[in-house]
Design an enzyme around this catalytic site. Structure first.
Site, PDB file in Angstrom:
ATOM      1  N   TYR A 246     -15.629 -39.268 -22.222  1.00 36.71           N
ATOM      2  CA  TYR A 246     -16.109 -38.277 -23.188  1.00 36.71           C
ATOM      3  C   TYR A 246     -15.786 -38.662 -24.622  1.00 36.71           C
ATOM      4  CZ  TYR A 246     -16.929 -35.588 -19.002  1.00 36.71           C
ATOM      5  OH  TYR A 246     -17.384 -35.184 -17.772  1.00 36.71           O
TER       6      TYR A 246
ATOM      7  N   HIS B 282      -8.780 -33.852 -13.924  1.00 35.61           N
ATOM      8  CA  HIS B 282      -8.861 -35.281 -13.655  1.00 35.61           C
ATOM      9  C   HIS B 282      -7.470 -35.831 -13.342  1.00 35.61           C
ATOM     10  CE1 HIS B 282     -12.816 -35.866 -16.128  1.00 35.61           C
ATOM     11  NE2 HIS B 282     -13.045 -35.509 -14.887  1.00 35.61           N
TER      12      HIS B 282
ATOM     13  N   LYS C 246     -10.352 -31.178  -6.474  1.00 35.68           N
ATOM     14  CA  LYS C 246     -10.294 -32.312  -5.552  1.00 35.68           C
ATOM     15  C   LYS C 246      -8.873 -32.515  -5.041  1.00 35.68           C
ATOM     16  CE  LYS C 246     -14.226 -35.043  -7.226  1.00 35.68           C
ATOM     17  NZ  LYS C 246     -14.651 -36.354  -7.747  1.00 35.68           N
TER      18      LYS C 246
ATOM     19  N   ARG D 277     -16.413 -27.901 -11.572  1.00 32.51           N
ATOM     20  CA  ARG D 277     -17.273 -28.700 -10.701  1.00 32.51           C
ATOM     21  C   ARG D 277     -18.141 -27.747  -9.874  1.00 32.51           C
ATOM     22  NH1 ARG D 277     -12.036 -31.100 -10.028  1.00 32.51           N
ATOM     23  NH2 ARG D 277     -11.949 -33.267 -10.753  1.00 32.51           N
TER      24      ARG D 277
ATOM     25  N   HIS E 213     -23.610 -29.934 -13.061  1.00 34.16           N
ATOM     26  CA  HIS E 213     -22.574 -30.797 -13.635  1.00 34.16           C
ATOM     27  C   HIS E 213     -22.802 -31.031 -15.128  1.00 34.16           C
ATOM     28  CE1 HIS E 213     -19.131 -32.432 -11.624  1.00 34.16           C
ATOM     29  NE2 HIS E 213     -19.181 -33.545 -12.314  1.00 34.16           N
TER      30      HIS E 213
ATOM     31  N   ARG F 218     -20.512 -28.882 -17.032  1.00 33.94           N
ATOM     32  CA  ARG F 218     -19.140 -29.411 -17.031  1.00 33.94           C
ATOM     33  C   ARG F 218     -19.004 -30.537 -18.057  1.00 33.94           C
ATOM     34  NH1 ARG F 218     -14.381 -30.347 -13.996  1.00 33.94           N
ATOM     35  NH2 ARG F 218     -13.889 -32.528 -13.559  1.00 33.94           N
TER      36      ARG F 218
END
Length: 304
Positions: free
Chosen positions: A279, A270, A175, A151, A244, A247
């Site tokens: 994806y 994730h 995150k 990220r 991004h 990514r």
């Protein structure tokens, strides 16, 4: 007995809670603040002074008002998520006895597929020429982001100690302050090593950021975005480039090659595999294009 807490004070305490105890980023805190301000303004307009006064019909009405104002389905879902977190906090503090959002669902919007580069475009973007400070730094950032699927915020906060050259690994804080260790490809390792040989030209003694500006300070997100956009143009990539995108390209190319959704989920950091599943749609689009171009009976004849 339900405690009586004014809504504005309850929101202030909630925002302090997610910043101090949950340690969510300033960016996330600002998003919560914006969304909860919509709730607060609605409550003020309808003379709802305390948290216990908010009822399900108020939330339905507020949701419909925001929808009429033009908020997208995605924005409305984000608003609902912020309100749910706030109400959960309020219930825990005994400022409420029931969740006024129980059973209320937001509108489902179309899920847009992220823009990606194909393998040739990614190589075209990354293969920068030049041995100067800027060229080596930018090449290292591009290689590392594409190699590890980072990220933008993760790239910004990388320190020198994050890379283990002997193990060819990168330690990343994502995150929710969750750490993950990622493998680094050979091209990315070489690019970072080349960058470190010139990084000392501008570094400040107390700056440990991996990527720095010519002033010797940590390179910020906006500066990286501008550099990537400029590089995309100079490298002749026929689509606007943003960080991004690399990514997304990393995830799409890994899934095309391996088909291992769980592994890609781990690499991307994730929390929920449903986030990674988008994806699979990109992968299907890729396969569909190959089918259309290769299969002798893929194209229907025009009807008379």
């Amino acid at each position: 007995m339900v405690k009586d807490c004014p809504i504005d004070k309850a929101i202030v305490q909630f925002l302090r809670h997610i910043a101090v105890e949950k340690q969510l980023s300033a960016h996330t805190g600002a998003a919560y603040r914006r969304d909860l301000n919509n709730l607060l303004q609605y409550c003020k307009t309808h003379s709802l002074g305390a948290t216990r006064a908010i009822q399900p019909h108020h939330m339905r009405h507020c949701l419909s008002q925001l929808h009429r104002k033009g908020l997208s389905a995605r924005s409305l879902q984000r608003w609902l998520s912020a309100c749910r977190s706030f109400f959960s906090f309020s219930l825990h503090r005994e400022w409420m006895t029931k969740d006024p959002l129980a059973g209320i669902q937001g509108p489902k919007g179309e899920r847009h597929l992220p823009a990606t580069l194909d393998v040739d475009q990614a190589a075209q973007l990354i293969e920068l020429k030049g041995d100067g400070f800027i060229s080596r730094r930018d090449r290292a950032m591009l290689e590392l982001m594409y190699s590890c699927g980072l990220r933008l915020s993760e790239m910004v906060h990388l320190d020198l100690a994050a890379i283990d050259f002997a193990a060819a690994e990168l330690r990343v804080t994502g995150k929710g302050k969750k750490m993950r260790i990622l493998p680094i490809g050979g091209f990315a390792l070489d690019a970072v090593k080349a960058w470190l040989r010139v990084r000392a030209e501008c570094r400040q003694a107390d700056e440990y950021a991996l990527f720095i500006s010519q002033r010797g300070t940590r390179l910020q997100a906006r500066a990286i975005q501008k550099r990537f956009a400029k590089i995309g143009i100079s490298q002749g990539v026929d689509t606007p480039v943003h960080p991004h995108m690399l990514r997304h390209s990393f995830a799409s190319h890994m899934l095309e090659s391996s088909g291992d959704l769980r592994a890609v989920q781990e690499l991307l950091g994730h929390a929920n595999i449903s986030t990674t599943q988008i994806y699979t749609h990109l992968d299907f689009q890729h396969l569909a294009k190959i089918y259309d171009s290769a299969h002798p009976r893929a194209h229907r004849k025009n009807k008379p």
